[in-house]
Design an enzyme around this catalytic site. Structure first.
Site, PDB file in Angstrom:
ATOM      1  N   LYS A   1      26.578 -23.555 -39.938  1.00  0.00           N
ATOM      2  CA  LYS A   1      26.935 -24.509 -39.881  1.00  0.00           C
ATOM      3  C   LYS A   1      25.428 -25.867 -39.822  1.00  0.00           C
ATOM      4  O   LYS A   1      24.737 -26.483 -40.226  1.00  0.00           O
ATOM      5  CB  LYS A   1      27.826 -25.450 -38.887  1.00  0.00           C
ATOM      6  CG  LYS A   1      28.557 -25.848 -39.071  1.00  0.00           C
ATOM      7  CD  LYS A   1      29.334 -26.734 -38.446  1.00  0.00           C
ATOM      8  CE  LYS A   1      30.579 -25.346 -38.908  1.00  0.00           C
ATOM      9  NZ  LYS A   1      32.231 -25.450 -38.067  1.00  0.00           N
TER      10      LYS A   1
ATOM     11  N   ARG B   1      31.216 -28.596 -32.435  1.00  0.00           N
ATOM     12  CA  ARG B   1      31.887 -27.636 -33.407  1.00  0.00           C
ATOM     13  C   ARG B   1      31.393 -26.215 -33.066  1.00  0.00           C
ATOM     14  O   ARG B   1      29.566 -26.763 -32.938  1.00  0.00           O
ATOM     15  CB  ARG B   1      31.698 -27.875 -35.103  1.00  0.00           C
ATOM     16  CG  ARG B   1      32.630 -28.904 -35.358  1.00  0.00           C
ATOM     17  CD  ARG B   1      32.127 -29.479 -36.346  1.00  0.00           C
ATOM     18  NE  ARG B   1      33.485 -30.590 -36.654  1.00  0.00           N
ATOM     19  CZ  ARG B   1      34.461 -30.216 -37.600  1.00  0.00           C
ATOM     20  NH1 ARG B   1      34.382 -29.321 -38.081  1.00  0.00           N
ATOM     21  NH2 ARG B   1      34.935 -31.866 -38.429  1.00  0.00           N
TER      22      ARG B   1
ATOM     23  N   GLY C   1      37.103 -20.246 -38.132  1.00  0.00           N
ATOM     24  CA  GLY C   1      39.175 -20.718 -37.320  1.00  0.00           C
ATOM     25  C   GLY C   1      39.280 -19.549 -36.150  1.00  0.00           C
ATOM     26  O   GLY C   1      39.498 -20.261 -35.604  1.00  0.00           O
TER      27      GLY C   1
ATOM     28  N   MET D   1      36.325 -19.443 -33.728  1.00  0.00           N
ATOM     29  CA  MET D   1      35.736 -20.080 -32.369  1.00  0.00           C
ATOM     30  C   MET D   1      36.602 -21.516 -32.054  1.00  0.00           C
ATOM     31  O   MET D   1      37.802 -21.985 -33.419  1.00  0.00           O
ATOM     32  CB  MET D   1      34.625 -20.091 -32.164  1.00  0.00           C
ATOM     33  CG  MET D   1      33.893 -18.695 -32.495  1.00  0.00           C
ATOM     34  SD  MET D   1      31.918 -17.960 -32.334  1.00  0.00           S
ATOM     35  CE  MET D   1      31.945 -18.858 -33.619  1.00  0.00           C
TER      36      MET D   1
ATOM     37  N   ARG E   1      28.980 -24.659 -46.610  1.00  0.00           N
ATOM     38  CA  ARG E   1      28.550 -23.127 -46.661  1.00  0.00           C
ATOM     39  C   ARG E   1      28.742 -21.937 -48.352  1.00  0.00           C
ATOM     40  O   ARG E   1      30.190 -22.469 -48.882  1.00  0.00           O
ATOM     41  CB  ARG E   1      29.706 -22.199 -45.425  1.00  0.00           C
ATOM     42  CG  ARG E   1      31.118 -22.185 -45.406  1.00  0.00           C
ATOM     43  CD  ARG E   1      31.317 -22.198 -44.399  1.00  0.00           C
ATOM     44  NE  ARG E   1      32.960 -22.694 -44.233  1.00  0.00           N
ATOM     45  CZ  ARG E   1      33.417 -22.660 -43.324  1.00  0.00           C
ATOM     46  NH1 ARG E   1      33.354 -22.284 -42.016  1.00  0.00           N
ATOM     47  NH2 ARG E   1      35.111 -23.019 -43.394  1.00  0.00           N
TER      48      ARG E   1
ATOM     49  N   HIS F   1      44.052 -21.686 -42.796  1.00  0.00           N
ATOM     50  CA  HIS F   1      43.500 -20.571 -42.063  1.00  0.00           C
ATOM     51  C   HIS F   1      44.718 -19.411 -42.798  1.00  0.00           C
ATOM     52  O   HIS F   1      43.081 -18.692 -43.143  1.00  0.00           O
ATOM     53  CB  HIS F   1      43.837 -20.572 -40.638  1.00  0.00           C
ATOM     54  CG  HIS F   1      43.832 -19.874 -39.533  1.00  0.00           C
ATOM     55  ND1 HIS F   1      44.637 -18.891 -39.521  1.00  0.00           N
ATOM     56  CD2 HIS F   1      42.636 -18.985 -39.151  1.00  0.00           C
ATOM     57  CE1 HIS F   1      43.745 -17.475 -39.135  1.00  0.00           C
ATOM     58  NE2 HIS F   1      42.714 -18.020 -38.919  1.00  0.00           N
TER      59      HIS F   1
ATOM     60  N   SER G   1      25.526  21.733 -51.545  1.00  0.00           N
ATOM     61  CA  SER G   1      25.845  20.224 -51.568  1.00  0.00           C
ATOM     62  C   SER G   1      26.150  20.846 -50.587  1.00  0.00           C
ATOM     63  O   SER G   1      27.116  21.550 -49.425  1.00  0.00           O
ATOM     64  CB  SER G   1      27.910  20.646 -52.347  1.00  0.00           C
ATOM     65  OG  SER G   1      28.188  19.340 -52.621  1.00  0.00           O
TER      66      SER G   1
ATOM     67  N   THR H   1      30.063  17.353 -45.177  1.00  0.00           N
ATOM     68  CA  THR H   1      29.487  16.520 -44.158  1.00  0.00           C
ATOM     69  C   THR H   1      30.849  17.252 -43.732  1.00  0.00           C
ATOM     70  O   THR H   1      30.963  16.781 -42.746  1.00  0.00           O
ATOM     71  CB  THR H   1      29.516  15.138 -44.727  1.00  0.00           C
ATOM     72  OG1 THR H   1      30.470  14.757 -44.965  1.00  0.00           O
ATOM     73  CG2 THR H   1      28.479  15.241 -45.428  1.00  0.00           C
ATOM     74  N   ASN H   2      32.131  17.588 -43.679  1.00  0.00           N
ATOM     75  CA  ASN H   2      33.213  17.111 -43.157  1.00  0.00           C
ATOM     76  C   ASN H   2      33.028  17.731 -41.868  1.00  0.00           C
ATOM     77  O   ASN H   2      33.481  17.839 -41.354  1.00  0.00           O
ATOM     78  CB  ASN H   2      34.775  17.670 -43.504  1.00  0.00           C
ATOM     79  CG  ASN H   2      35.102  15.654 -44.951  1.00  0.00           C
ATOM     80  OD1 ASN H   2      34.092  15.158 -44.619  1.00  0.00           O
ATOM     81  ND2 ASN H   2      35.866  16.366 -45.637  1.00  0.00           N
ATOM     82  N   ASP H   3      32.777  19.777 -42.497  1.00  0.00           N
ATOM     83  CA  ASP H   3      32.508  21.095 -41.830  1.00  0.00           C
ATOM     84  C   ASP H   3      31.369  20.408 -41.105  1.00  0.00           C
ATOM     85  O   ASP H   3      31.450  20.441 -40.247  1.00  0.00           O
ATOM     86  CB  ASP H   3      32.425  21.437 -42.875  1.00  0.00           C
ATOM     87  CG  ASP H   3      34.732  22.270 -42.711  1.00  0.00           C
ATOM     88  OD1 ASP H   3      34.903  21.894 -41.529  1.00  0.00           O
ATOM     89  OD2 ASP H   3      35.164  23.029 -43.692  1.00  0.00           O
TER      90      ASP H   3
ATOM     91  N   CYS I   1      29.731  16.034 -50.835  1.00  0.00           N
ATOM     92  CA  CYS I   1      30.807  15.690 -51.759  1.00  0.00           C
ATOM     93  C   CYS I   1      31.970  15.910 -50.084  1.00  0.00           C
ATOM     94  O   CYS I   1      33.119  15.896 -49.956  1.00  0.00           O
ATOM     95  CB  CYS I   1      31.712  17.313 -52.216  1.00  0.00           C
ATOM     96  SG  CYS I   1      30.973  18.573 -51.531  1.00  0.00           S
TER      97      CYS I   1
ATOM     98  N   TYR J   1      23.133  13.108 -56.195  1.00  0.00           N
ATOM     99  CA  TYR J   1      23.986  13.236 -56.221  1.00  0.00           C
ATOM    100  C   TYR J   1      25.579  13.174 -55.312  1.00  0.00           C
ATOM    101  O   TYR J   1      25.268  13.554 -53.995  1.00  0.00           O
ATOM    102  CB  TYR J   1      24.652  13.651 -57.781  1.00  0.00           C
ATOM    103  CG  TYR J   1      25.430  14.998 -57.412  1.00  0.00           C
ATOM    104  CD1 TYR J   1      26.679  14.765 -56.417  1.00  0.00           C
ATOM    105  CD2 TYR J   1      24.575  15.902 -57.714  1.00  0.00           C
ATOM    106  CE1 TYR J   1      27.067  16.632 -56.187  1.00  0.00           C
ATOM    107  CE2 TYR J   1      25.951  17.222 -57.240  1.00  0.00           C
ATOM    108  CZ  TYR J   1      25.770  17.554 -56.533  1.00  0.00           C
ATOM    109  OH  TYR J   1      27.371  19.410 -56.450  1.00  0.00           O
TER     110      TYR J   1
END
Length: 870
Positions: free
Chosen positions: A22, A92, A101, A103, A333, A451, A760, A763-765, A827, A847
């Protein structure tokens, strides 16, 4: 000494990190010679210094504020403390990132019991006391935490007692209301300061403290805004939109924030102050009506709005006040907008020559793209269901849920997994936590810039505002609409695109063929280096992934192909088999099912790549557990229930996720993997006869030893060669790769690369094995970890770059040292996460693969990764 305060006339170029969004914009507008009321900005650094040590205000900042006030008095030829030529100011907040809204703001600062009487003489009685009442109410709320409603109740009581509205009060009657307001202060063991300077000091400190209020904290977490930025404080000379019928205030967007259409979109109120518009207490008029009411001010505003958009090269959200016919710009803004509008606006800005395609791609966040894939109600259902009520279509989407009337109730039910619709007369910043968890928000008051509307659009939450047909009684927890009464717990369906409400649940579908989104993603594909594939395990999922622009399938799980009723029986027969005949029967039937599935999937995928993962989960997942299910299975297998139960018990493992699964299953029971590969190649040969050439990619899961990979590769290769020989055809090219999902596999990636055609990362395990966290149980403690700043995010949703990421990076480096052109993908769940995607780009992944509905967002994220790392 570092500069703490900047006048609007000297702040240009200092940046929003120091002056807040602002303050920076007020300085920029002042430099453009726009009609901005004069003032100054206290920097964000002062806020953080004060929050760290409150003595900073007393020892250093007070003196600088007094100097700035003196300068402002000289610039305006008014006095902040004397009883002539009154200067009143607004105080303000203004953070670096827009937090509408969240703050605090205080208007009309500088009035007191004496100065209000002087003010009344130079303006008028009703106006002056209206300003004073507003000051007392806002100051009590912001500085001392006194609920606003307590002041409203006093005014209403006085109006009822005198049988007239406040605008018709005489001076004694106004003073009586003021005294009742000040009694409210005393009841809370505080007093309203009569010294304007003391008011300013306390108000400034209160705005600083509002950076830490709960709703601001929640909003920062929701929007990934750092906690250490602080808020600036803007002190600005007041102009008065509540000073008569030639005065007013409004909020206007330079383009439609719901659709992106290039037209002024906003609202105004005559004889009102800015808080009246955004609070939704009065229903405003559309901005076009200002052309008739105050044509000169309207024409001036149109000119300034165009100037500001050309300057900032983006859609602007502008607050203005008109005082006795004279227009003032209070704030501009970059405007909050829906996902649909955001995409349309950047496309239009490119076509208008204002920004480049690359800039357009950087302005859209992947989360906005995910919002675009929002549901709509089925057309037929809408035709058949009567409309309960209609309000303003404040934020698009379609949602059904249980009606609640408070943020607390919304949170409570949402924590139980219940979808909720938050219904209020109007929302306030205190409702933010309830708004976040709600499927939709409905208000009976307020406009398109209230708001509720602004916050809902920013969150991508469905919202209908200003639905005046609803009588919302928050105390009785009921809604009255004509002859219909709904209470808390009833089901409501909300169409944020049309503004319509329906009783009960309506079925939803997803929008398709969004041409603007398709255009943006075409630009994204042109600059991206990483490819985006989809995770799919059914023909339907596969088709959706391709429709969303997947370049192939990075993970086709085969275990879910066994969960149909007939298939599950044969899988159970295989697992619980007692002799070779049972094994052969079960495998023969499963092969038929698998072959049909692969045929359908390969026919859809055509020439695009598809990685098929061989069976991975532990066997117990396929088996029944309850006595009733075991008895039913025993009858199907024609065996005694106790015997089956004992067999199942024998197969149970202490820790199945670390047990007999993945490649370990392939080694101990190779017939299963051989059956799967046979089904796969039979379908490939069938399609080749139809002229469709497939090059299969087969992935072996959970490898931790080179010898494991070699063992399975050997018998699978022999199986495939036998198929070619049986059918008397030349070998079809194929690839055998592995899933890297164990830390040890990362450490020996060079050894595995010798035997694998592709990698590949699962990433989960990999995350589960690296952390020792169960991905099924992390939800029980991750929130506490985040609250205590032990972890910033769930590592199953966003890659842990310092730990798991370093294992992946090491594996890529080792593998490419052996095979520089080895294809490497990701994956796991993080394959669709923008923060993770940027890391994968940097380390040379080829990929990422994610669930179908995350593909559009991932396509944008891979493009942004390319642009970020140019």
């Amino acid at each position: 000494m570092k500069k703490m305060i900047y006048a609007f006339t000297e702040g240009k170029g200092q940046g929003k990190e120091l002056l807040g969004g602002k303050g920076a914009n007020l300085a920029e507008m002042t430099s453009l010679n726009l009609p901005v009321p004069q003032g100054f900005t206290i920097t964000t650094e002062c806020c953080m210094n004060y929050l760290a040590d409150e003595q900073f205000f007393e020892n250093e900042l007070k003196t600088e504020i007094l100097k700035a006030v003196k300068t402002l008095e000289q610039e305006t030829a008014k006095s902040f403390t004397a009883s002539t030529n009154l200067l009143l100011v607004s105080v303000r907040s203004g953070a670096a990132f827009s937090m509408p809204g969240m703050m605090d703001t205080i208007l009309n600062l500088g009035l007191n019991d004496e100065r209000v009487q002087v003010f009344a003489k130079v303006t008028n009685l009703a106006f002056a006391y209206d300003c004073y009442r507003r000051l007392l109410q806002m100051y009590g709320d912001v500085v001392y935490g006194i609920p606003k409603d307590k002041f409203n109740q006093q005014l209403t009581a006085q109006e009822k007692k005198l049988s007239k509205t406040a605008i018709d009060f005489n001076q004694d009657e106004h003073i009586e209301v003021i005294k009742s307001y000040q009694d409210i202060y005393r009841n809370h063991h505080v007093s309203f300061p009569q010294d304007p300077i003391e008011q300013l000091f306390e108000a400034t400190q209160a705005v600083f403290k509002s950076w830490l209020n709960p709703r601001a904290d929640v909003y920062r977490k929701l929007n990934d805004i750092p906690d250490n930025l602080g808020t600036a404080v803007n002190i600005q000379a007041m102009v008065f939109g509540n000073s008569g019928d030639k005065s007013g205030t409004g909020v206007v967007f330079t383009r439609n924030p719901s659709t992106g259409e290039k037209q002024l979109f906003g609202e105004f109120l005559l004889n009102a102050q800015g808080e009246d518009v955004v609070a939704g207490i009065r229903t405003p008029l559309p901005i076009d009506a200002l052309a008739e009411q105050l044509p000169e001010a309207y024409q001036a505003f149109v000119q300034y709005a165009e100037q500001l958009e050309q300057y900032y090269l983006d859609m602007q959200d502008i607050e203005f006040t008109i005082e006795q016919g004279r227009l003032f710009i209070l704030q501009t803004r970059n405007g909050k907008r829906t996902a649909k509008a955001a995409v349309q606006i950047v496309l239009d800005l490119v076509s208008e020559g204002m920004i480049s395609k690359e800039e357009a791609l950087l302005r859209i966040t992947p989360s906005l793209i995910e919002q675009l894939i929002h549901p709509v109600f089925e057309t037929q259902a809408l035709k058949e269901t009567p409309i309960l009520a209609e309000g303003l279509p404040a934020s698009p989407g379609a949602a059904t849920g249980t009606i609640v009337f408070t943020a607390e109730k919304a949170k409570g039910l949402a924590n139980q997994g219940i979808n909720v619709i938050l219904v209020r007369q109007e929302t306030s910043p205190e409702d933010i936590e309830g708004m976040i968890v709600s499927e939709a928000i409905v208000t009976s008051r307020g406009g398109m810039t209230s708001h509720a509307a602004v916050v809902a659009r920013g969150m991508g939450t469905c919202c209908v505002a200003g639905c005046e047909a609803l009588i919302v009684n928050e105390d009785l927890k009921e809604i009255q609409c004509g002859d219909i009464t709904l209470t808390e717990g009833d089901i409501l369906s909300v169409d944020g695109s049309s503004g319509r409400l329906y009783v009960g649940e309506l079925p939803t579908v997803f929008e398709e063929n969004n041409k603007s989104l398709q255009q943006l993603l075409t630009w994204a594909d042109e600059v991206a280096h990483l490819k985006v594939r989809g995770n799919a395990e059914t023909p339907q999922e596969l088709a959706i992934a391709l429709d969303f622009g997947a370049t192939g399938i990075g993970l086709a799980r085969t275990e879910h192909m066994f969960f149909g009723e007939e298939r599950l029986l044969e899988m159970r027969r295989l697992i619980l088999s007692q002799d070779d005949n049972e094994i052969e029967t079960a495998l023969s039937r499963l092969l038929q099912f698998q072959q049909a599935d692969f045929y359908q999937m390969f026919k859809i995928i055509q020439d695009k790549p598809m990685v098929v993962r061989l069976l991975d989960p532990p066997m117990h997942e396929f088996l029944p557990h309850s006595p009733g299910e075991i008895k039913s299975l025993s009858q199907q297998l024609k065996r005694h229930p106790e015997e089956v139960a004992q067999h199942i018990a024998h197969l149970q493992e202490t820790n199945p996720m670390l047990g007999h699964r993945g490649c370990r299953l392939g080694i101990t029971q190779p017939l299963i993997y051989q059956m799967q590969v046979t089904a796969l190649f039979n379908s490939v040969l069938q399609l080749s006869q139809e002229g469709i050439i497939i090059q299969p990619e087969i992935m072996i899961p959970l490898i931790s030893e080179k010898a494991e990979l070699l063992e399975i590769k050997t018998f699978l290769t022999a199986t495939i060669d036998q198929i070619f020989e049986t059918h008397q055809i030349d070998p079809i090219p194929y690839e055998l790769g592995t899933m890297i999902e164990l830390p040890r596999a990362c450490l020996i990636a060079d050894q595995l690369a010798n035997e694998a055609d592709f990698f590949s990362f699962g990433t989960n395990d990999l995350t589960q094995m690296t952390y020792g966290f169960s991905r099924d149980d992390i939800g029980k403690f991750i929130t506490s970890y985040q609250e205590k700043h032990i972890m910033t995010s769930d590592p199953f949703q966003t890659l842990d770059q310092e730990g798991v990421g370093q294992l992946i990076k090491l594996a890529v480096k080792k593998a490419r040292s052996i095979k520089p052109d080895l294809t490497i993908g990701v994956c796991g769940e993080v394959g669709g996460d923008p923060h993770s995607i940027n890391f994968f780009h940097q380390i040379g992944i080829d990929y990422v693969s994610c669930s179908a509905y995350r593909i559009p967002a991932a396509r944008l994220a891979v493009a942004q990764a390319s642009l970020f790392n140019k």
